[in-house]
Each structure stands twice: as structure tokens, then as C-alpha cells.
Write a protein that holds these residues in place. Structure first.
Motif: not given
Length: 175
Positions: A71-75, A113, A145
Motif C-alpha cells: 500500500t502506497k499512501a499519498s502515492h 481516496t 492511495t
């Protein structure tokens, strides 16, 4: 002497009455029309987050037995003055040659998101652009995200130990 005083008095009186107090006339207020323009151009941009690289690490035998999600938050962040759609494209196959098929990795944007848009679940990587989110609302900074998943690592078996990579591009297109 009285005569001289009288002449001085007359002269002073003449000087005082000669200067009449006059009200100052202010100029009349005027105005002119002013045009105010707001010139808009359709604008859209994507800015990647601080750490855009996605790493799937298969270090133990147990790693090959289950699915993995990174998981890439604020990708990435999208700025758009109009509603837009997001798509994802892999720029090529995994390298070095002989690596896994692209579709082993799926991409997902959680609804929380999606910036008011409708996410397409579990989009497999492909060299053809695939819809990821449809109908996102205009925004001055929508933060996304992204979840990358390898649900079945079986196709990773029998591959040479190496780092296999591809480049993924996200595209935002205004509606």
C-alpha cells in the motif's frame, strides 16, 4: 497724529476686508469603468509522492505461499480544474527478460481516496492503458492511495533470483 492713525486704521481695515474668505471648491468626483477578466485554461497535473517505488520482497519460502499487497499512501496528487478519469499503463514488460507476466500485479485505488470517482477494482498491469478511477471531481489537490497486489505468486516460481521491474505511468484525463 490722529489723522495718521486714522489713515493707518483705514489701510488695515482695507487690507483685512480686501481678503475675503472663499470656500474651496472641490472637484466633482468622477469614475470610469474598469474591466476585470478571469482567464481560465484547463489545467491538470499529477505529482508523485515522496517515495513512489513499489517493492515486493520475496525473501523466505513463506513469502511465496500467500498473496502480498504493498500500500502506497499519498502515492500521487492530482490537481484539476475539471472532473477527470485516471488510468494506469505499464511502459513495458518486466525486465530482465523472462520475468513474470505484467498481469501478476493488480492496482487498486480504495474508494475512500478516489476523490468522488468510481474506482475500478483490481486492475491488472498492462501495456494498454486501463481505467483505474472514473469521474473524479475537480480538485486543488486530491491525494490518492494505491494498493499493488500479487494475489497468486505461483508464476514467480522457477524464476531466477533477480530484481524484475517495469515502469508504471498514471494518466489523468479531463472529461
Amino acid at each position: 497724529m490722529k489723522k495718521n492713525l486714522f489713515i493707518v486704521f483705514i489701510a488695515v481695515a482695507a487690507i483685512c476686508f480686501g481678503h475675503q474668505a472663499k470656500a474651496q471648491v472641490k472637484p466633482t468626483a468622477t469614475s470610469g469603468p474598469v474591466t476585470v477578466n478571469i482567464n481560465l485554461t484547463d489545467a491538470i497535473s499529477i505529482t508523485l509522492g515522496a517515495d513512489p517505488t513499489v517493492n515486493f520482497d520475496y525473501l523466505t519460502a513463506a513469502d511465496y505461499a500467500a498473496s502480498k499487497t504493498v500500500t502506497k499512501a499519498s502515492h500521487f496528487t492530482v490537481i484539476s480544474n475539471k472532473p477527470y478519469n485516471l488510468s494506469v499503463t505499464a511502459m513495458g514488460t518486466f525486465q530482465p527478460a523472462g520475468g513474470p507476466d505484467l498481469d501478476i500485479v493488480t492496482v487498486n485505488v480504495p474508494a475512500s481516496t478516489a476523490n468522488g470517482g468510481t474506482p475500478v477494482p483490481n486492475v491488472p498491469l498492462s501495456t494498454t492503458a486501463s481505467a483505474l478511477v472514473n469521474g473524479s471531481t475537480a480538485s486543488k489537490g486530491a491525494i490518492y492511495t494505491v494498493e499493488y497486489t500479487i494475489s497468486d505468486p505461483a508464476s514467480l516460481l522457477n524464476l531466477t533470483g533477480s530484481t524484475y521491474n517495469t515502469t508504471v505511468t498514471y494518466t489523468a484525463t479531463q472529461q
